[in-house]
Scaffold this active site. Sequence first.
Site: not given
Ligand code: UDP
Length: 310
Positions: A35, A57, A75, A145, A159, A186
């Site tokens: 990634t 890793v 990750s 995750y 550790y 995201r």
């Molecule tokens: N989210 C959204 N639209 C998108 C992508 C994410 O509404 O196109 C929402 C997602 O459901 C979550 C929040 O935005 O409630 C943050 O999502 P992200 O994937 O950035 O990170 P998370 O905090 O969930 O790990």
Amino acid sequence: MRVLVTGAAGFLGSHLCDRLLKEGHDVIGLDNLITGNIRNIEHLSGNSRFQFIKHDVTEYIFLSGPLDALLHFASPASPIDYLELPIQTLKVGAIGTHKTLGLAREKGARFLIASSSEVYGDPLVHPQQEDYWGNVNPIGPRGVYDEAKRFGEAMTMAYHRSHGVDTKIVRIFNTYGPRMRARDGRVVPAFITQALTGKPLTIFGDGKQTRSFCFVADLIEGIYRLLLSDLNEPCNIGNPHEMTIGQFAETVLKLTGSKSEITYEALPTDDPQVRQPDITRAKERLGWEPKVPLEEGLTHAIRYFQEAGF
Ligand code: UDP
């Protein structure tokens, strides 16, 4: 110091390499590039104090010479990545953490693991303090995750307690900035790229769920302070400025001047309803708090996506 960073070609790993080099340290970056993106570190290719090794890793890591610090940042880190790569996500958090801890022990290096606010799951305590144990569904799609990070923390503390390794655990809350992948799924890159191309902003659920967004420069400062500190317990690093995803969409529309519409899509399984870091520990033990307001940081991020193209 001579420092090893895993996940060096990723969003946070590459910023960490930059910071460590700027502080005068020698840096070895590891990444298997599943990634990560080599473009994030190509500006370091002529730097004699930086070395890149393409390596997974979860395999044995052989490194000659001394090592003073190891930062384990490898990750998959966005929900769509770890849903596509569930087994790699579990392996890098579990086996990768074991391998890197073994290397740190062998070399007498201090160790810092990138953990996550995801260890709190869909939290029943708000805001989240480090002594909250969390509310995680271990068998849900996000569990790969969350449980990888929780196992990584447990292994790190073992550790520390059993082998005396000087360990640090940073619990990273939603962070954004240049070098995020436009299509990593995201919310920050999703909304910015949607706004810039006039496509609808895709809010998942009703948009009332909350997040608290931290600019990458603030996060890196906190992590660097934690690395140099004597703190061995987990430490939240994030920006306590909490907002709903609906409010975040409006902010992105305002800053980009976009006329995009908003559409509503299904909420992903186990999507946390609220999230906000309690940063009392970071303030007291590291003298750290975030400095970059959301609109200023988002302006940098928007410019990055405009210039990088997507
Ligand atoms: N989210 C959204 N639209 C998108 C992508 C994410 O509404 O196109 C929402 C997602 O459901 C979550 C929040 O935005 O409630 C943050 O999502 P992200 O994937 O950035 O990170 P998370 O905090 O969930 O790990």
